[in-house]
Design a protein around this motif. Structure first.
Motif, PDB file in Angstrom:
ATOM      1  N   GLU A 113     -11.147 -21.990  26.287  1.00  0.00           N
ATOM      2  CA  GLU A 113     -11.313 -21.305  25.003  1.00  0.00           C
ATOM      3  C   GLU A 113     -12.786 -21.112  24.658  1.00  0.00           C
ATOM      4  O   GLU A 113     -13.180 -20.092  24.111  1.00  0.00           O
ATOM      5  N   SER A 114     -13.621 -22.116  24.983  1.00  0.00           N
ATOM      6  CA  SER A 114     -15.051 -22.027  24.664  1.00  0.00           C
ATOM      7  C   SER A 114     -15.805 -21.132  25.637  1.00  0.00           C
ATOM      8  O   SER A 114     -16.860 -20.596  25.312  1.00  0.00           O
ATOM      9  N   GLY A 115     -15.267 -20.998  26.866  1.00  0.00           N
ATOM     10  CA  GLY A 115     -15.935 -20.177  27.863  1.00  0.00           C
ATOM     11  C   GLY A 115     -17.149 -20.870  28.446  1.00  0.00           C
ATOM     12  O   GLY A 115     -17.247 -22.092  28.467  1.00  0.00           O
ATOM     13  N   LEU A 116     -18.115 -20.079  28.906  1.00  0.00           N
ATOM     14  CA  LEU A 116     -19.315 -20.616  29.550  1.00  0.00           C
ATOM     15  C   LEU A 116     -20.397 -20.857  28.503  1.00  0.00           C
ATOM     16  O   LEU A 116     -21.035 -19.927  28.018  1.00  0.00           O
ATOM     17  N   GLU A 117     -20.582 -22.124  28.176  1.00  0.00           N
ATOM     18  CA  GLU A 117     -21.633 -22.503  27.239  1.00  0.00           C
ATOM     19  C   GLU A 117     -22.740 -23.219  27.992  1.00  0.00           C
ATOM     20  O   GLU A 117     -22.474 -24.203  28.684  1.00  0.00           O
ATOM     21  N   PRO A 118     -23.991 -22.760  27.896  1.00  0.00           N
ATOM     22  CA  PRO A 118     -25.091 -23.483  28.555  1.00  0.00           C
ATOM     23  C   PRO A 118     -25.182 -24.903  28.032  1.00  0.00           C
ATOM     24  O   PRO A 118     -25.005 -25.161  26.839  1.00  0.00           O
ATOM     25  N   ASP A 119     -25.422 -25.828  28.923  1.00  0.00           N
ATOM     26  CA  ASP A 119     -25.581 -27.235  28.565  1.00  0.00           C
ATOM     27  C   ASP A 119     -27.056 -27.480  28.279  1.00  0.00           C
ATOM     28  O   ASP A 119     -27.861 -27.641  29.190  1.00  0.00           O
ATOM     29  N   GLU A 120     -27.421 -27.498  26.985  1.00  0.00           N
ATOM     30  CA  GLU A 120     -28.829 -27.604  26.624  1.00  0.00           C
ATOM     31  C   GLU A 120     -29.459 -28.881  27.157  1.00  0.00           C
ATOM     32  O   GLU A 120     -30.594 -28.892  27.632  1.00  0.00           O
ATOM     33  N   LEU A 121     -28.718 -29.994  27.085  1.00  0.00           N
ATOM     34  CA  LEU A 121     -29.277 -31.261  27.552  1.00  0.00           C
ATOM     35  C   LEU A 121     -29.538 -31.230  29.052  1.00  0.00           C
ATOM     36  O   LEU A 121     -30.564 -31.702  29.528  1.00  0.00           O
TER      37      LEU A 121
END
Length: 690
Positions: free
Chosen positions: A28-36
């Protein structure tokens, strides 16, 4: 996960496993960059003297990396049970340690072998929780995510091509000409080998399953997770629905009591684990064989000495499990002492600033593939010990005292390693002599007409190991210092091979025997060195309350008298070691044992001192500088090995859960979707795992 309580009968602390966890991509969220994770990579680049202008640290995007190599947010998709009151589930910590780099994407052209690693969570009271993770790749079925990946690649290739064009000093005409002629071919290659085509490629994403346990039963958890994974990927359905096995290990498999062994059931085969008794060395399930193979004996003893002196220890490897194995292996050998400072074998992105802390630490940092170690810019600390595991290399502080009787100590450990066929210099850089030794032994076995049977007489290992790097250095040092080195012998192998190979059970048993013998050698050194420590403990307080109140102002150990009573060669090391926090805690535990139950490590150590006193009537014999080998190797660990061979407790077998037939009738997808797909029917979980 933190907290404590007083759970009742059958509560989670009596269970083998506390949680089963599934981490992966949230469709549902899709591809979210992992900032950490992106920040982690950026700071790693800084450590290597590099920086990327194409990294947007605010958005978490790194346009210089191909999308398949970027990091995206993972998520805890499910965990069972939902929570335990006395050990609350820390979703952020578990997700971060299960998938330290976030989600990884692959195509059919990439390696997708499953990988196992473990982690540790240290609670505020110093107690620990262990996690064991199996990461694998499954096909992405969401068209939205596949389309997003292709779009990212189109943007990436355009950015790369623009950079090439912008850096060119050619005129517009020559640029157009070069594009028409050579660059068009280069661009085509770039798009072919560094892209994802939704019509041509199959996209895979990482997912992991995890067991969280109160004790480090590494081998048992590894077997359970591997069997579970095999059941998922097999074309044949498992004997029972997968929920039955998860429910069984969470709710029906108990912790083995001290001094007992337990058999429980995986999907296909039974699994046995054992727990040491009250008078045995503490539980340690990480194979020391791997630690010695990765570091080599001399390197390990040097790192071990740095740990004892509470320096800053930074482990460095591409492999998370190597970081954990080396960290746990070295700290296991500290018995009866325990590491008291920052202990993070796998350093998450959010904790990277810990490297700059001016305190002792033992931490593990994942290296990037292809990294040049010589360009790594480490914190400028005088007491930093840098351990490059993958390259079999360590950087030591400029000056620090050597471990007492180091040469004899290394020789004794070498004898144990050689009995198990492990070269003292490790397996990454085996010398020609070690290879020559193997070939010589194999040749003798072929030509002796004894069908490979080893004669009962011992072999002179010095004759076989002429030219061995470690032995040669030992001999040279011994000659210079006047130390007499005993000849090493090797007896009949401790396990017999069938058809030239050992079964998994035999390898595990051999590793366990090696673990026990190596730990006995290390424990014996401390028993000999601190046999009279109790005579120098100062019992100044009349009761525990007054001692706790004035603890910081009290002198608990007569250091001057202790040092004056020690052999002179020991003083450089001991004078530093008795100032460490681990020694202070050891003495504190001794004082506290007047008023409360003895610390388990202290109880075992004191019992060992009592045993050696039976063999040393005169007290001065305990304080000699003459090296005294461990005399208990043959009988060491016999009870533990017997427990591994034959379990004395059998857990209930997995079984069909009462609500499953009804759910199977109403849901044609059951039970294949749990726990290896994202979406889980809430009502079904409520019925199964409450």
């Amino acid at each position: 996960m933190s907290g404590s309580g007083n759970p009742g009968p059958g509560a989670a602390p009596c269970r083998f496993a506390h949680y089963f966890v599934l981490c992966g991509i949230d469709a549902e969220s899709g591809l979210e960059p992992d900032e950490l994770a992106v920040l982690y990579q950026y700071l790693q680049a800084d450590l290597h003297g590099k920086s990327s202008d194409t990294t947007d640290k605010t958005s978490g995007e790194n346009f210089d990396q191909s999308p398949l190599r970027r990091t995206f947010k993972s998520k805890v998709l499910a965990h069972y049970p939902q929570n335990i009151e006395w050990n609350p589930f820390d979703q952020d910590a578990v997700n971060m340690l299960c998938m330290p780099k976030g989600l990884s994407f692959r195509t059919q052209a990439d390696n997708r072998d499953p990988q196992l690693h473990s982690f540790i969570i240290t609670r505020e009271d110093g107690s620990r929780t262990y996690g064991f993770v199996l990461t694998f790749y499954e096909e992405v079925t969401s068209k939205q995510i596949c389309t997003a990946m292709q779009t990212l690649y189109q943007m990436h290739n355009a950015e790369q091509y623009s950079s090439v064009c912008a850096s060119s000093s050619c005129s517009m005409d020559s640029l157009a000409s070069s594009i028409d002629e050579g660059d068009a071919t280069s661009l085509a290659k770039l798009q072919r080998y560094n892209s994802y085509d939704i019509s041509r490629d199959t996209l895979y994403v990482s997912k992991c399953i995890c067991l969280i346990t109160p004790l480090p039963f590494m081998q048992a958890c590894k077997k359970f997770l591997i069997q579970l994974y095999k059941a998922v990927t097999s074309q044949q359905p498992p004997p029972l629905p997968l929920e039955s096995y998860i429910h069984n290990i969470l709710y029906e498999v108990p912790l083995p009591p001290p001094g007992r062994s337990l058999k429980f059931y995986g999907v296909y085969e039974p699994i046995i684990c054992q727990r040491p008794g009250p008078n045995e060395l503490p539980l340690s399930d990480y194979p020391l064989r791997e630690v010695f193979e990765l570091l080599g004996l001399e390197n390990l003893v040097q790192v071990f000495t740095c740990v004892l002196l509470e320096m800053q220890i930074l482990l460095y490897s591409q492999d998370y499990q190597r970081l954990m194995t080396v960290a746990e292996g070295i700290t296991t050998l500290l018995f009866p002492f325990q590491w008291q400072h920052v202990y993070v074998p796998i350093l998450p992105a959010s904790l990277l600033h810990f490297l700059d802390a001016p305190v002792p630490y033992l931490m593990g940092l994942q290296s990037k593939e292809g990294t040049d170690r010589s360009k790594l810019e480490l914190p400028q600390e005088a007491n930093l010990c840098f351990v490059d595991i993958d390259n079999h290399f360590i950087e030591l502080p400029e000056e620090f005292p050597q471990f007492p009787n180091k040469l004899e100590f290394i020789q004794e450990i070498s004898e144990v390693l050689l009995q198990f066929g492990i070269p003292p210099e490790g397996n990454l850089h085996c010398s020609d002599s070690a290879t020559k030794l193997k070939n010589l032994v194999l040749s003798d076995l072929v030509n002796d007409k004894k069908n490979g049977n080893i004669p009962s007489n011992t072999l002179n290992m010095y004759e076989l190991l002429k030219g061995n790097e470690t032995i040669a250095r030992l001999q040279a040092l011994a000659k210079r210092t006047g130390v007499t080195m005993e000849k090493m012998t090797i007896t009949t192998p401790l396990t017999e091979e069938k058809d030239g190979k050992l079964s998994c059970e035999e390898l595990e048993l051999r590793d366990y025997k090696l673990n026990v013998q190596l730990r006995e050698v290390f424990a014996n050194r401390f028993t000999q060195m601190f046999a009279d420590y109790e005579a120098f403990v100062i019992q100044a307080a009349p009761d525990m309350e007054s001692w706790l109140t004035n603890r910081e102002q009290m002198q608990n150990f007569d250091k001057a008298s202790f040092l004056s009573d020690q052999p002179e060669p020991y003083l450089p090391f001991l004078s530093h070691f008795i100032e460490t926090q681990m020694f202070a805690t050891f003495i504190d535990n001794k004082i506290m044992s007047q008023w409360e139950e003895k610390d388990p490590f202290l109880r075992v150590f004191d019992s060992r001192i009592e045993k050696i006193r039976l063999y040393n009537v005169r007290a001065p014999a305990l304080r000699t500088s003459n090296y005294q080998k461990c005399s208990t190797l043959k009988e060491a660990g016999q009870l533990s090995i017997q427990r591994l061979v034959l379990a004395d407790i059998v857990a209930p077998e997995p079984h069909i859960l009462s609500c499953e037939k009804q759910q199977t009738d109403s849901n044609t997808n059951f039970p294949s979707y749990l726990p290896f797909t994202v979406y889980v029917t809430p009502t079904l979980i409520q019925h199964l795992f409450v």
